[in-house]
Design a protein around this motif. Structure first.
Motif, PDB file in Angstrom:
ATOM      1  N   ARG A   1       1.155  40.867 -17.279  1.00 15.60           N
ATOM      2  CA  ARG A   1       2.426  41.650 -17.842  1.00 15.60           C
ATOM      3  C   ARG A   1       3.545  40.922 -18.023  1.00 15.60           C
ATOM      4  NH1 ARG A   1       2.292  47.640 -15.195  1.00 15.60           N
ATOM      5  NH2 ARG A   1       0.139  48.197 -16.078  1.00 15.60           N
ATOM      6  N   ALA A   2       3.859  39.906 -17.053  1.00 12.24           N
ATOM      7  CA  ALA A   2       5.281  39.061 -16.988  1.00 12.24           C
ATOM      8  C   ALA A   2       5.050  38.108 -18.011  1.00 12.24           C
ATOM      9  CB  ALA A   2       5.446  38.173 -15.857  1.00 12.24           C
ATOM     10  N   GLU A   3       3.875  37.401 -18.408  1.00 13.80           N
ATOM     11  CA  GLU A   3       3.656  36.450 -19.392  1.00 13.80           C
ATOM     12  C   GLU A   3       3.765  37.067 -20.753  1.00 13.80           C
ATOM     13  OE1 GLU A   3      -0.183  34.936 -18.595  1.00 13.80           O
ATOM     14  OE2 GLU A   3       0.590  33.613 -16.886  1.00 13.80           O
ATOM     15  N   GLU A   4       3.090  38.427 -20.971  1.00 18.60           N
ATOM     16  CA  GLU A   4       3.336  39.214 -22.259  1.00 18.60           C
ATOM     17  C   GLU A   4       4.795  39.507 -22.494  1.00 18.60           C
ATOM     18  OE1 GLU A   4       0.750  42.597 -21.923  1.00 18.60           O
ATOM     19  OE2 GLU A   4      -0.867  41.627 -22.046  1.00 18.60           O
ATOM     20  N   ALA A   5       5.490  39.852 -21.334  1.00 19.97           N
ATOM     21  CA  ALA A   5       6.866  40.202 -21.611  1.00 19.97           C
ATOM     22  C   ALA A   5       7.710  38.751 -21.948  1.00 19.97           C
ATOM     23  CB  ALA A   5       7.501  40.829 -20.413  1.00 19.97           C
ATOM     24  N   ALA A   6       7.514  37.817 -21.494  1.00 26.37           N
ATOM     25  CA  ALA A   6       8.002  36.698 -21.667  1.00 26.37           C
ATOM     26  C   ALA A   6       7.942  36.048 -23.042  1.00 26.37           C
ATOM     27  CB  ALA A   6       7.586  35.506 -20.612  1.00 26.37           C
ATOM     28  N   ALA A   7       6.492  36.282 -23.626  1.00 28.97           N
ATOM     29  CA  ALA A   7       6.129  36.022 -24.905  1.00 28.97           C
ATOM     30  C   ALA A   7       7.071  37.038 -25.926  1.00 28.97           C
ATOM     31  CB  ALA A   7       4.703  36.245 -25.219  1.00 28.97           C
ATOM     32  N   ARG A   8       7.189  38.265 -25.815  1.00 27.17           N
ATOM     33  CA  ARG A   8       7.744  39.146 -26.543  1.00 27.17           C
ATOM     34  C   ARG A   8       9.392  38.885 -26.511  1.00 27.17           C
ATOM     35  NH1 ARG A   8       9.791  44.887 -26.135  1.00 27.17           N
ATOM     36  NH2 ARG A   8       9.526  45.573 -28.189  1.00 27.17           N
ATOM     37  N   VAL A   9       9.852  38.241 -25.538  1.00 31.51           N
ATOM     38  CA  VAL A   9      11.422  38.087 -25.307  1.00 31.51           C
ATOM     39  C   VAL A   9      11.513  36.804 -26.277  1.00 31.51           C
ATOM     40  CG1 VAL A   9      13.138  36.894 -23.964  1.00 31.51           C
ATOM     41  CG2 VAL A   9      11.712  39.074 -23.202  1.00 31.51           C
ATOM     42  N   GLU A  10      10.447  35.853 -26.195  1.00 30.47           N
ATOM     43  CA  GLU A  10      10.641  34.805 -27.111  1.00 30.47           C
ATOM     44  C   GLU A  10      10.485  34.962 -28.569  1.00 30.47           C
ATOM     45  OE1 GLU A  10      11.566  30.904 -27.779  1.00 30.47           O
ATOM     46  OE2 GLU A  10      11.350  31.825 -25.799  1.00 30.47           O
ATOM     47  N   ARG A  11       9.736  35.850 -28.892  1.00 30.59           N
ATOM     48  CA  ARG A  11       9.402  36.577 -30.177  1.00 30.59           C
ATOM     49  C   ARG A  11      10.939  36.955 -30.624  1.00 30.59           C
ATOM     50  NH1 ARG A  11       4.384  38.324 -28.770  1.00 30.59           N
ATOM     51  NH2 ARG A  11       5.304  40.361 -28.696  1.00 30.59           N
ATOM     52  N   LEU A  12      11.451  37.948 -29.787  1.00 31.21           N
ATOM     53  CA  LEU A  12      12.838  38.622 -30.198  1.00 31.21           C
ATOM     54  C   LEU A  12      13.777  37.611 -30.410  1.00 31.21           C
ATOM     55  CD1 LEU A  12      12.588  41.851 -27.881  1.00 31.21           C
ATOM     56  CD2 LEU A  12      12.309  41.544 -30.360  1.00 31.21           C
ATOM     57  N   ARG A  13      13.862  36.653 -29.600  1.00 31.30           N
ATOM     58  CA  ARG A  13      14.942  35.488 -29.645  1.00 31.30           C
ATOM     59  C   ARG A  13      14.781  34.911 -30.862  1.00 31.30           C
ATOM     60  NH1 ARG A  13      14.682  33.278 -23.657  1.00 31.30           N
ATOM     61  NH2 ARG A  13      16.224  34.708 -22.737  1.00 31.30           N
ATOM     62  N   ASP A  14      13.521  34.553 -31.533  1.00 30.15           N
ATOM     63  CA  ASP A  14      13.342  34.071 -32.888  1.00 30.15           C
ATOM     64  C   ASP A  14      13.909  35.003 -33.844  1.00 30.15           C
ATOM     65  OD1 ASP A  14      12.132  31.639 -31.516  1.00 30.15           O
ATOM     66  OD2 ASP A  14      10.218  32.181 -31.646  1.00 30.15           O
ATOM     67  N   GLU A  15      13.671  36.150 -33.770  1.00 34.03           N
ATOM     68  CA  GLU A  15      14.023  37.070 -34.788  1.00 34.03           C
ATOM     69  C   GLU A  15      15.459  37.186 -34.793  1.00 34.03           C
ATOM     70  OE1 GLU A  15      13.365  39.764 -37.639  1.00 34.03           O
ATOM     71  OE2 GLU A  15      12.278  38.571 -36.972  1.00 34.03           O
ATOM     72  N   LYS A  16      16.153  37.238 -33.655  1.00 36.51           N
ATOM     73  CA  LYS A  16      17.636  37.459 -33.642  1.00 36.51           C
ATOM     74  C   LYS A  16      17.911  36.015 -34.229  1.00 36.51           C
ATOM     75  CE  LYS A  16      21.245  37.834 -30.347  1.00 36.51           C
ATOM     76  NZ  LYS A  16      21.635  37.473 -29.088  1.00 36.51           N
ATOM     77  N   ALA A  17      17.434  34.928 -33.935  1.00 38.15           N
ATOM     78  CA  ALA A  17      18.189  33.540 -34.475  1.00 38.15           C
ATOM     79  C   ALA A  17      18.045  33.757 -36.196  1.00 38.15           C
ATOM     80  CB  ALA A  17      17.304  32.533 -33.915  1.00 38.15           C
TER      81      ALA A  17
END
Length: 158
Positions: free
Chosen positions: A78-94
């Motif tokens: 779950r932590a790995e999935e959350a980290a991947a989601r955070v990374e996708r959201l950071r990309d979207e924000k950028a």
């Protein structure tokens, strides 16, 4: 002559001899049983008791250990999935910081046009047929259609 000796003995003597023979047989069988029993000593019985106690005492903690290892693996996943989601959201924000990307989204999703451009709307017959098939809720009250739309939107986000 043996039969004469036997006849000379009294019944009491014969019973005593028979009793002694029986006692000798019983004594021999008991000594054999004791020889068999002597294989399991008190130390061996105590050792068996200690081993059984250790097995019983360690069974519950081992079960808990295995269960917790499974939970830890699940939490790590779950932590790995959350980290991947955070990374996708950071990309979207950028990407959303870029004005050209915002303009492209506005053109695609909101059908915006720049000043001086001419917008055309084309009807696709296939899309119209799909919409007609998708309108199965026309006979339902309007609030049911609203909730169905909310449910479908929620399922798409998962």
């Amino acid at each position: 002559m043996a039969t004469q000796n036997r006849d000379r003995f009294s019944t009491a003597t014969r019973l005593r001899l028979l009793g002694e023979q029986t006692a000798a047989r019983v004594y021999r069988s008991q000594s054999r049983r004791q020889a068999r029993r002597s294989r399991l000593t008190g130390r061996a019985a105590f050792l068996a008791l200690v081993v059984c106690s250790m097995i019983v005492a360690l069974a519950y903690p081992m079960r808990q250990y295995v269960s917790q290892r499974g939970e830890i693996a699940d939490q790590e996943r779950r932590a790995e999935e959350a980290a991947a989601r955070v990374e996708r959201l950071r990309d979207e924000k950028a990407r959303l910081q870029d004005d050209a990307y915002i303009r492209r989204l506005a053109r695609e999703h909101l059908h915006y046009v720049m000043p001086g451009e001419t917008a055309f709307t084309m009807n696709d017959p296939e899309t119209a047929r799909e919409r007609r098939r998708d309108q199965g809720g026309a006979d339902q009250p309007w609030y049911s259609n609203v909730w169905d739309g909310v449910d479908r939107a929620d399922q798409e986000n998962r």
